[in-house]
Enzyme design. Structure first.
Site, PDB file in Angstrom:
ATOM      1  N   CYS A 147       0.935  -1.249  -0.004  1.00 18.78           N
ATOM      2  CA  CYS A 147      -0.022   0.047  -0.163  1.00 18.78           C
ATOM      3  C   CYS A 147       0.834   1.105  -0.105  1.00 18.78           C
ATOM      4  O   CYS A 147       1.954   1.246   0.591  1.00 18.78           O
ATOM      5  CB  CYS A 147      -0.928   0.001   1.224  1.00 18.78           C
ATOM      6  SG  CYS A 147      -1.736  -1.441   1.518  1.00 18.78           S
ATOM      7  N   ARG A 169       5.210   0.291  -6.511  1.00 17.21           N
ATOM      8  CA  ARG A 169       4.961  -0.804  -5.569  1.00 17.21           C
ATOM      9  C   ARG A 169       4.140  -1.824  -5.623  1.00 17.21           C
ATOM     10  O   ARG A 169       4.119  -2.852  -4.881  1.00 17.21           O
ATOM     11  CB  ARG A 169       5.063   0.059  -4.218  1.00 17.21           C
ATOM     12  CG  ARG A 169       6.082   1.128  -3.883  1.00 17.21           C
ATOM     13  CD  ARG A 169       5.562   1.718  -2.614  1.00 17.21           C
ATOM     14  NE  ARG A 169       6.168   0.988  -1.491  1.00 17.21           N
ATOM     15  CZ  ARG A 169       7.148   0.840  -0.747  1.00 17.21           C
ATOM     16  NH1 ARG A 169       7.991   1.442  -1.120  1.00 17.21           N
ATOM     17  NH2 ARG A 169       7.425   0.150   0.297  1.00 17.21           N
ATOM     18  N   TRP A 192      -2.983  -2.720  -1.492  1.00 14.54           N
ATOM     19  CA  TRP A 192      -2.824  -4.027  -1.952  1.00 14.54           C
ATOM     20  C   TRP A 192      -3.433  -5.047  -1.135  1.00 14.54           C
ATOM     21  O   TRP A 192      -3.235  -5.016   0.346  1.00 14.54           O
ATOM     22  CB  TRP A 192      -1.116  -4.327  -1.935  1.00 14.54           C
ATOM     23  CG  TRP A 192      -0.710  -5.771  -2.116  1.00 14.54           C
ATOM     24  CD1 TRP A 192      -0.554  -6.531  -1.323  1.00 14.54           C
ATOM     25  CD2 TRP A 192      -0.072  -6.044  -3.319  1.00 14.54           C
ATOM     26  NE1 TRP A 192      -0.163  -7.824  -1.739  1.00 14.54           N
ATOM     27  CE2 TRP A 192       0.308  -7.194  -3.139  1.00 14.54           C
ATOM     28  CE3 TRP A 192       0.037  -5.241  -4.570  1.00 14.54           C
ATOM     29  CZ2 TRP A 192       1.041  -7.977  -4.131  1.00 14.54           C
ATOM     30  CZ3 TRP A 192       0.952  -6.089  -5.443  1.00 14.54           C
ATOM     31  CH2 TRP A 192       1.222  -7.460  -5.412  1.00 14.54           C
ATOM     32  N   ASN A 230      -1.739   1.979   6.082  1.00 12.38           N
ATOM     33  CA  ASN A 230      -0.849   0.838   5.715  1.00 12.38           C
ATOM     34  C   ASN A 230      -0.405  -0.051   6.781  1.00 12.38           C
ATOM     35  O   ASN A 230      -0.284   0.581   7.956  1.00 12.38           O
ATOM     36  CB  ASN A 230       0.613   1.493   5.023  1.00 12.38           C
ATOM     37  CG  ASN A 230       0.555   2.129   3.866  1.00 12.38           C
ATOM     38  OD1 ASN A 230      -0.887   2.177   3.038  1.00 12.38           O
ATOM     39  ND2 ASN A 230       1.789   2.677   3.367  1.00 12.38           N
ATOM     40  N   GLY A 231      -0.273  -1.236   6.413  1.00  8.66           N
ATOM     41  CA  GLY A 231       0.011  -2.129   7.540  1.00  8.66           C
ATOM     42  C   GLY A 231      -1.213  -3.230   7.913  1.00  8.66           C
ATOM     43  O   GLY A 231      -1.706  -3.493   7.026  1.00  8.66           O
ATOM     44  N   GLU A 248      27.165 -17.649  -4.590  1.00  7.76           N
ATOM     45  CA  GLU A 248      26.792 -16.515  -5.112  1.00  7.76           C
ATOM     46  C   GLU A 248      28.090 -15.570  -5.245  1.00  7.76           C
ATOM     47  O   GLU A 248      28.225 -14.799  -6.247  1.00  7.76           O
ATOM     48  CB  GLU A 248      25.906 -15.844  -4.091  1.00  7.76           C
ATOM     49  CG  GLU A 248      25.459 -14.593  -4.433  1.00  7.76           C
ATOM     50  CD  GLU A 248      24.954 -14.115  -5.633  1.00  7.76           C
ATOM     51  OE1 GLU A 248      24.507 -15.280  -6.553  1.00  7.76           O
ATOM     52  OE2 GLU A 248      24.767 -13.050  -6.061  1.00  7.76           O
ATOM     53  N   LYS A 308      29.229 -13.894  -8.737  1.00  3.95           N
ATOM     54  CA  LYS A 308      29.476 -12.494  -9.062  1.00  3.95           C
ATOM     55  C   LYS A 308      30.589 -12.410  -9.609  1.00  3.95           C
ATOM     56  O   LYS A 308      30.752 -11.485 -10.805  1.00  3.95           O
ATOM     57  CB  LYS A 308      29.259 -11.808  -7.845  1.00  3.95           C
ATOM     58  CG  LYS A 308      28.232 -11.285  -6.878  1.00  3.95           C
ATOM     59  CD  LYS A 308      27.131 -10.464  -7.594  1.00  3.95           C
ATOM     60  CE  LYS A 308      26.246 -11.237  -8.841  1.00  3.95           C
ATOM     61  NZ  LYS A 308      25.003 -11.567  -8.162  1.00  3.95           N
ATOM     62  N   GLU A 326      30.487 -13.308 -13.470  1.00  5.43           N
ATOM     63  CA  GLU A 326      29.807 -12.509 -14.262  1.00  5.43           C
ATOM     64  C   GLU A 326      30.399 -11.242 -14.780  1.00  5.43           C
ATOM     65  O   GLU A 326      30.304 -10.814 -15.870  1.00  5.43           O
ATOM     66  CB  GLU A 326      28.554 -12.086 -13.571  1.00  5.43           C
ATOM     67  CG  GLU A 326      27.457 -12.840 -13.698  1.00  5.43           C
ATOM     68  CD  GLU A 326      26.194 -12.175 -12.852  1.00  5.43           C
ATOM     69  OE1 GLU A 326      25.289 -11.611 -13.270  1.00  5.43           O
ATOM     70  OE2 GLU A 326      26.484 -12.313 -11.639  1.00  5.43           O
ATOM     71  N   HIS A 339      38.478 -33.876  -2.335  1.00  8.22           N
ATOM     72  CA  HIS A 339      37.937 -34.810  -3.190  1.00  8.22           C
ATOM     73  C   HIS A 339      37.872 -34.539  -4.593  1.00  8.22           C
ATOM     74  O   HIS A 339      37.238 -34.975  -5.410  1.00  8.22           O
ATOM     75  CB  HIS A 339      36.213 -35.095  -2.723  1.00  8.22           C
ATOM     76  CG  HIS A 339      36.042 -35.493  -1.304  1.00  8.22           C
ATOM     77  ND1 HIS A 339      36.372 -36.804  -0.961  1.00  8.22           N
ATOM     78  CD2 HIS A 339      35.811 -34.893  -0.429  1.00  8.22           C
ATOM     79  CE1 HIS A 339      35.954 -36.979   0.039  1.00  8.22           C
ATOM     80  NE2 HIS A 339      35.624 -35.983   0.604  1.00  8.22           N
ATOM     81  N   LYS A 346      19.770  -8.441 -18.255  1.00  6.71           N
ATOM     82  CA  LYS A 346      19.046  -8.341 -16.894  1.00  6.71           C
ATOM     83  C   LYS A 346      17.921  -9.180 -16.666  1.00  6.71           C
ATOM     84  O   LYS A 346      17.782  -9.729 -15.699  1.00  6.71           O
ATOM     85  CB  LYS A 346      18.556  -6.621 -16.670  1.00  6.71           C
ATOM     86  CG  LYS A 346      18.165  -6.415 -15.355  1.00  6.71           C
ATOM     87  CD  LYS A 346      19.194  -6.479 -14.415  1.00  6.71           C
ATOM     88  CE  LYS A 346      18.666  -6.525 -12.523  1.00  6.71           C
ATOM     89  NZ  LYS A 346      19.702  -7.218 -11.866  1.00  6.71           N
TER      90      LYS A 346
HETATM   91  C1  F6R Z   1      23.159 -12.912 -11.569  1.00  6.63           C
HETATM   92  C2  F6R Z   1      21.863 -12.567 -11.888  1.00  6.63           C
HETATM   93  C3  F6R Z   1      21.068 -13.756 -12.460  1.00  6.63           C
HETATM   94  C4  F6R Z   1      19.589 -13.683 -12.031  1.00  6.63           C
HETATM   95  C5  F6R Z   1      18.891 -14.759 -12.845  1.00  6.63           C
HETATM   96  C6  F6R Z   1      17.356 -14.763 -12.270  1.00  6.63           C
HETATM   97  O1  F6R Z   1      23.736 -11.669 -10.916  1.00  6.63           O
HETATM   98  O2  F6R Z   1      21.216 -11.744 -11.721  1.00  6.63           O
HETATM   99  O3  F6R Z   1      21.559 -14.850 -12.138  1.00  6.63           O
HETATM  100  O4  F6R Z   1      19.406 -13.899 -10.729  1.00  6.63           O
HETATM  101  O5  F6R Z   1      18.828 -14.595 -14.389  1.00  6.63           O
HETATM  102  O6  F6R Z   1      16.688 -13.753 -12.507  1.00  6.63           O
HETATM  103  P1  F6R Z   1      15.556 -13.322 -11.784  1.00  6.63           P
HETATM  104  O7  F6R Z   1      15.761 -13.145 -10.234  1.00  6.63           O
HETATM  105  O8  F6R Z   1      15.124 -12.112 -12.237  1.00  6.63           O
HETATM  106  O9  F6R Z   1      14.525 -14.481 -11.976  1.00  6.63           O
END
Ligand code: F6R
Length: 607
Positions: free
Chosen positions: A2, A27, A75, A99-100, A482, A486, A489, A505, A602
């Protein structure tokens, strides 16, 4: 989620309210409404389901102009998305937006019904409207009535109130949901998010928990929870004019790393009670439905998949429910065995990832109890198609490498784990402990972000490297995964993560002076085991880069960065931050395109 906007001025404030609502649209919401007052007129209320554009059409048909008003995007939690449930809610000359979650709405509703109040919605908010009206019938002034009503509420709220008897005053209060007062010249505004008001001001007073306020066009009185007059200094809004700009940062990725304390506070906003989580944000039947769950399957891609892997440790160790985690591209094409009463959780920043969406659609015919989407984009396909949704509020993430989306996913998953535990054992100490730990997170992350200069220095060590290993154990193994993702990538250095116990191993054969080994080494029950693994690396001349708890750093030597000692449960979230900073600074050393690494998009909307 909300959104609230309010304004009091000496001009028509309806356009300010509408523009504020438009700015909160991102939002997510399902209906919107305004209540506007001018001296001598009654409350004019207009509400509509759907987009703010629908509300504008409704206002074009029955205009509402005035000097004082409140507005809301809703929402649905209590009561389906429908005009009669949309805010503002009214009672005997007053209107409120909220809200809440009001947790004790049911007994209050019974009490007010007995007192003769007639309810026209299923919302918890209408209870508050009638409660204030009832107190106003018992007390001489509106401020006392407002305070008396607030004193009866349990849960989380940001509230705004107008009354026909005081056509120049706008009242508001906050407890567990954010609210800011905007300073204009000869006018005042309020909103649940300063972004809603940047059209009219960049000067804000941030209300503290328990504060309530009365605003007129030229005066702002704020009181704390003890009813003492409180000074909340005016602060200039210092973020970029809107969060789609890089501002002072060289890259979006760095900006987004530094936005994490705020993104986490926003994600938690309105979801926590004093010592418990507010399960009602998942809907009115959440308690029963959460209690029915006996198994969990989590499906996601990439970084979001790593968030799921961490959650498995939490869910199995704290709640004792079996939890299986899988990448969506595999899950959607195999035969899945779904035990009775299994919840499917899909996790996605964008909510449009093709494999994750296909997995959700595939799951529809597999006999799941329900599906839950954990997602950062309210209007996304994933959110629309899942039975339940839990939104992260990371804000727009522009850098291709996911950072703040990941940590807010972890926060949402820890919240959800706590909700599962709470409905099974309300008095389990871990419920209150998790709530306290979650509250501490934003400040702890700010502390860890201050390690950036030391991490920048470490990044130089990767200048001539082509490979790296990342090690972790327990829930920090997915954090190591992770970290490796990173690094590869954005710096194009080949990086692999291993559960540290797996080292001997096979991968130990790779270790020599050209192989940096990054380890995630918090002070937990697996630390001694991890230390032995690190000795194996050291003995082979491997270069160790260790993120460790400050209490053990003396033993680790050069190449070690110390982090504050924290509760084990939130440690995976905290240890993510230095790994993000490390990959960012290595990418700078390598001179790659940090925000748009080669070959990546992205949002992966194709298979
Ligand atoms: C890595 C990255 C990707 C996303 C993946 C899923 O930094 O951003 O591995 O995590 O493509 O994307 P979403 O989370 O948008 O489903």
């Amino acid at each position: 989620m909300c959104g609230i906007v309010g304004a009091v001025a000496q001009r028509n404030i309806t356009p300010i309210l509408l523009e504020g609502l438009r700015r909160l649209e991102y939002r997510g919401y399902d209906s919107a409404g305004v209540a506007v007052l001018a001296a001598g007129t009654g409350i004019q209320r207009v509400r509509a389901t759907g987009k703010v554009a629908e509300l504008e059409k409704a206002l074009a048909a029955s205009p509402a102009d005035g000097y004082l008003g409140i507005a809301h995007t809703r929402w649905a939690t209590h009561g389906k998305p429908a005009e009669h449930n949309a805010h503002p809610h009214v009672s005997k000359g007053l209107a409120i937006v909220h809200n809440g979650i009001i947790e004790n709405h049911a007994p209050l509703r019974r009490k007010l019904t007995d007192l003769g109040y007639v309810f026209t919605s299923e919302t918890d908010t209408e209870v508050v409207a009638h409660l204030i009206a009832w107190h106003y019938s018992q007390t001489p002034d509106l401020l006392s009535a407002f305070r008396a009503a607030l004193g009866e509420l349990h849960g989380a709220y940001a509230l705004a109130l107008v009354h026909e008897d005081e056509p120049h005053n706008l009242y508001c209060a906050r407890m567990g949901s954010p609210l800011v007062v905007g300073e204009g010249s000869g006018e005042h505004y309020l909103a649940s998010d300063p972004l809603a008001l940047l059209q009219v001001t960049d000067r804000f007073r941030y209300l503290d928990e328990g504060d309530h306020a009365r605003l007129s066009h030229d005066q702002c009185d704020i009181w704390d929870r003890e009813y003492q007059q409180a000074e909340r200094p005016v602060k200039r809004y210092e973020h970029a004019a809107h969060s789609l700009e890089k501002g002072e940062y060289r890259h979006y990725m760095l900006k987004e790393i530094f936005e994490q304390p705020e993104a986490i506070s926003d994600t938690l906003s309105g979801t926590l009670g004093d010592d418990h989580v507010l399960t009602a944000i998942l809907g009115p039947e959440a308690e029963t439905r959460l209690a029915d769950i006996q198994n969990i399957h989590i499906v996601a891609c990439g970084t979001s998949y790593h968030a799921g892997l961490v959650a498995r440790y939490w869910i199995e160790s704290l709640v004792g429910l079996p939890c299986q985690v899988e990448v969506a591209s595999e899950y959607r094409y195999r035969t899945v065995v779904v035990p009775a009463n299994t919840l499917l959780i899909t996790i996605s920043q964008s909510g449009e990832t093709a494999d994750t969406l296909a997995a959700l659609r595939f799951a529809r015919n597999q006999g799941y109890l329900a599906t839950l989407a954990i997602c950062n984009v309210a209007g996304s396909s994933l959110v629309r198609e899942a039975d339940w949704r839990l939104l992260t509020h990371a804000g727009p993430e522009i850098g291709v490498a996911s950072t703040k989306a990941f940590t807010t996913q972890l926060v949402a998953l820890l919240w959800f784990t706590t909700a599962l535990l709470q409905v099974r054992d309300r008095s389990a100490p871990q419920v209150a402990d998790n709530v306290a730990a979650l509250r501490k997170l934003p400040a702890l992350i700010t502390q860890v972000l201050a390690l950036e200069p030391a991490i920048t220095a470490l990044a130089q060590r990767f200048a001539n490297k082509h490979h790296a290993l990342f090690l972790g154990r327990g829930p920090h193994y997915p954090i190591a995964m992770e970290g490796a993702l990173k690094l590869k990538e954005i710096s194009y250095i080949h990086a692999e993560a291993y559960a540290a116990g797996e080292l001997k191993h096979g991968p130990l054969a790779l270790v020599d002076e050209d192989m940096p080994v990054v380890s995630v080494a918090p002070s937990d029950s697996l630390l001694e085991k991890l230390k032995s693994n690190l000795e194996e690396v050291r003995a082979r001349g491997g270069e160790l880069i260790t993120f460790a708890c400050e209490s053990i750093d003396q033993e680790q030597g050069e190449g070690t960065i110390s982090l504050p000692q924290v509760d084990d449960i939130i440690s995976p979230i905290l240890y993510t931050i230095p790994l993000q900073l490390l990959s960012y600074h290595v990418a700078l050393v390598k001179g790659t395109d940090v925000d748009k690494p080669r070959n990546l998009a992205k949002s992966v909307t194709v298979e």
